[in-house]
Write a protein that holds these residues in place. Sequence first.
Motif, PDB file in Angstrom:
ATOM      1  N   VAL A 130       0.891  -3.436  12.291  1.00  0.00           N
ATOM      2  CA  VAL A 130       0.464  -3.783  10.940  1.00  0.00           C
ATOM      3  C   VAL A 130       1.015  -2.726   9.985  1.00  0.00           C
ATOM      4  N   LEU A 131       1.846  -3.169   9.061  1.00  0.00           N
ATOM      5  CA  LEU A 131       2.499  -2.242   8.123  1.00  0.00           C
ATOM      6  C   LEU A 131       1.732  -2.084   6.825  1.00  0.00           C
ATOM      7  N   ARG A 132       0.950  -3.102   6.462  1.00  0.00           N
ATOM      8  CA  ARG A 132       0.178  -3.073   5.209  1.00  0.00           C
ATOM      9  C   ARG A 132      -1.171  -3.718   5.493  1.00  0.00           C
ATOM     10  N   TYR A 133      -2.217  -3.057   5.009  1.00  0.00           N
ATOM     11  CA  TYR A 133      -3.562  -3.598   5.178  1.00  0.00           C
ATOM     12  C   TYR A 133      -4.391  -3.087   4.013  1.00  0.00           C
ATOM     13  N   GLN A 134      -4.464  -3.855   2.948  1.00  0.00           N
ATOM     14  CA  GLN A 134      -5.133  -3.412   1.727  1.00  0.00           C
ATOM     15  C   GLN A 134      -6.151  -4.454   1.269  1.00  0.00           C
ATOM     16  N   TRP A 135      -7.318  -3.966   0.858  1.00  0.00           N
ATOM     17  CA  TRP A 135      -8.380  -4.817   0.330  1.00  0.00           C
ATOM     18  C   TRP A 135      -8.590  -4.503  -1.151  1.00  0.00           C
ATOM     19  N   PHE A 136      -8.886  -5.546  -1.916  1.00  0.00           N
ATOM     20  CA  PHE A 136      -9.110  -5.408  -3.356  1.00  0.00           C
ATOM     21  C   PHE A 136     -10.364  -6.183  -3.748  1.00  0.00           C
ATOM     22  N   ARG A 137     -11.093  -5.654  -4.718  1.00  0.00           N
ATOM     23  CA  ARG A 137     -12.217  -6.387  -5.314  1.00  0.00           C
ATOM     24  C   ARG A 137     -11.690  -7.086  -6.562  1.00  0.00           C
ATOM     25  N   ALA A 138     -12.191  -8.284  -6.779  1.00  0.00           N
ATOM     26  CA  ALA A 138     -11.835  -9.043  -7.979  1.00  0.00           C
ATOM     27  C   ALA A 138     -13.042  -9.919  -8.319  1.00  0.00           C
ATOM     28  N   GLY A 139     -12.881 -10.815  -9.274  1.00  0.00           N
ATOM     29  CA  GLY A 139     -13.977 -11.702  -9.617  1.00  0.00           C
ATOM     30  C   GLY A 139     -15.037 -10.998 -10.445  1.00  0.00           C
ATOM     31  N   SER A 140     -16.252 -11.490 -10.332  1.00  0.00           N
ATOM     32  CA  SER A 140     -17.377 -10.966 -11.118  1.00  0.00           C
ATOM     33  C   SER A 140     -18.620 -10.925 -10.240  1.00  0.00           C
ATOM     34  N   THR A 141     -19.723 -10.462 -10.795  1.00  0.00           N
ATOM     35  CA  THR A 141     -20.980 -10.430 -10.054  1.00  0.00           C
ATOM     36  C   THR A 141     -21.404 -11.840  -9.658  1.00  0.00           C
ATOM     37  N   GLU A 142     -21.203 -12.798 -10.567  1.00  0.00           N
ATOM     38  CA  GLU A 142     -21.592 -14.185 -10.306  1.00  0.00           C
ATOM     39  C   GLU A 142     -20.627 -14.892  -9.355  1.00  0.00           C
ATOM     40  N   LYS A 143     -19.366 -14.477  -9.365  1.00  0.00           N
ATOM     41  CA  LYS A 143     -18.347 -15.079  -8.492  1.00  0.00           C
ATOM     42  C   LYS A 143     -17.522 -13.965  -7.848  1.00  0.00           C
ATOM     43  N   PRO A 144     -18.129 -13.266  -6.872  1.00  0.00           N
ATOM     44  CA  PRO A 144     -17.404 -12.162  -6.246  1.00  0.00           C
ATOM     45  C   PRO A 144     -16.185 -12.672  -5.480  1.00  0.00           C
ATOM     46  N   LEU A 145     -15.152 -11.857  -5.461  1.00  0.00           N
ATOM     47  CA  LEU A 145     -13.915 -12.205  -4.768  1.00  0.00           C
ATOM     48  C   LEU A 145     -13.347 -10.950  -4.134  1.00  0.00           C
ATOM     49  N   SER A 146     -13.013 -11.045  -2.865  1.00  0.00           N
ATOM     50  CA  SER A 146     -12.294  -9.977  -2.175  1.00  0.00           C
ATOM     51  C   SER A 146     -10.935 -10.530  -1.800  1.00  0.00           C
ATOM     52  N   VAL A 147      -9.913  -9.710  -1.988  1.00  0.00           N
ATOM     53  CA  VAL A 147      -8.551 -10.126  -1.673  1.00  0.00           C
ATOM     54  C   VAL A 147      -7.982  -9.125  -0.676  1.00  0.00           C
ATOM     55  N   VAL A 148      -7.414  -9.634   0.411  1.00  0.00           N
ATOM     56  CA  VAL A 148      -6.778  -8.758   1.380  1.00  0.00           C
ATOM     57  C   VAL A 148      -5.297  -9.111   1.461  1.00  0.00           C
ATOM     58  N   TRP A 149      -4.476  -8.080   1.473  1.00  0.00           N
ATOM     59  CA  TRP A 149      -3.035  -8.245   1.612  1.00  0.00           C
ATOM     60  C   TRP A 149      -2.665  -7.537   2.907  1.00  0.00           C
ATOM     61  N   GLU A 150      -2.141  -8.285   3.855  1.00  0.00           N
ATOM     62  CA  GLU A 150      -1.835  -7.702   5.147  1.00  0.00           C
ATOM     63  C   GLU A 150      -0.711  -8.441   5.851  1.00  0.00           C
ATOM     64  N   THR A 151      -0.378  -7.937   7.038  1.00  0.00           N
ATOM     65  CA  THR A 151       0.676  -8.554   7.823  1.00  0.00           C
ATOM     66  C   THR A 151       0.174  -9.074   9.165  1.00  0.00           C
ATOM     67  N   SER A 152      -1.146  -9.099   9.374  1.00  0.00           N
ATOM     68  CA  SER A 152      -1.702  -9.609  10.619  1.00  0.00           C
ATOM     69  C   SER A 152      -2.553 -10.843  10.356  1.00  0.00           C
ATOM     70  N   THR A 153      -3.142 -11.401  11.424  1.00  0.00           N
ATOM     71  CA  THR A 153      -3.935 -12.620  11.283  1.00  0.00           C
ATOM     72  C   THR A 153      -5.342 -12.322  10.788  1.00  0.00           C
ATOM     73  N   MET A 154      -6.027 -13.343  10.346  1.00  0.00           N
ATOM     74  CA  MET A 154      -7.392 -13.213   9.831  1.00  0.00           C
ATOM     75  C   MET A 154      -8.419 -13.789  10.811  1.00  0.00           C
ATOM     76  N   ASP A 155      -8.036 -14.008  12.065  1.00  0.00           N
ATOM     77  CA  ASP A 155      -8.928 -14.649  13.034  1.00  0.00           C
ATOM     78  C   ASP A 155     -10.274 -13.943  13.171  1.00  0.00           C
ATOM     79  N   TRP A 156     -10.262 -12.605  13.240  1.00  0.00           N
ATOM     80  CA  TRP A 156     -11.486 -11.829  13.444  1.00  0.00           C
ATOM     81  C   TRP A 156     -12.500 -12.079  12.342  1.00  0.00           C
ATOM     82  N   LEU A 157     -12.037 -12.192  11.097  1.00  0.00           N
ATOM     83  CA  LEU A 157     -12.970 -12.370   9.986  1.00  0.00           C
ATOM     84  C   LEU A 157     -13.526 -13.789   9.971  1.00  0.00           C
TER      85      LEU A 157
END
Length: 95
Positions: A39-66
Amino acid sequence: MPLNFVALLRPKPSRVQVARVEEIVHKVREDVHEKEPGVLRYQWFRAGSTEKPLSVVWETSTMDWLAETDEKENNMAVPIEVLPLEQFAGWESRS
């Protein structure tokens, strides 16, 4: 060439669910760092608002675990959206 993904996670708008998702993210971040040397990049970001929370992940692997964890715990307001990215312009680093 590595494969890039962006995943959009929309936790339920409750401090408990948002906190739980972030707790899972921190644990998984450690696991990915230790167990997935490709995995060369694995970054998480918060976005959205309190009413509509959003998490964004930018990575090079699969999301199966989540996805598997959410199936058990039901922390998301909507299913996780995973978008494979195909770069067509831009740069990664100025160096």
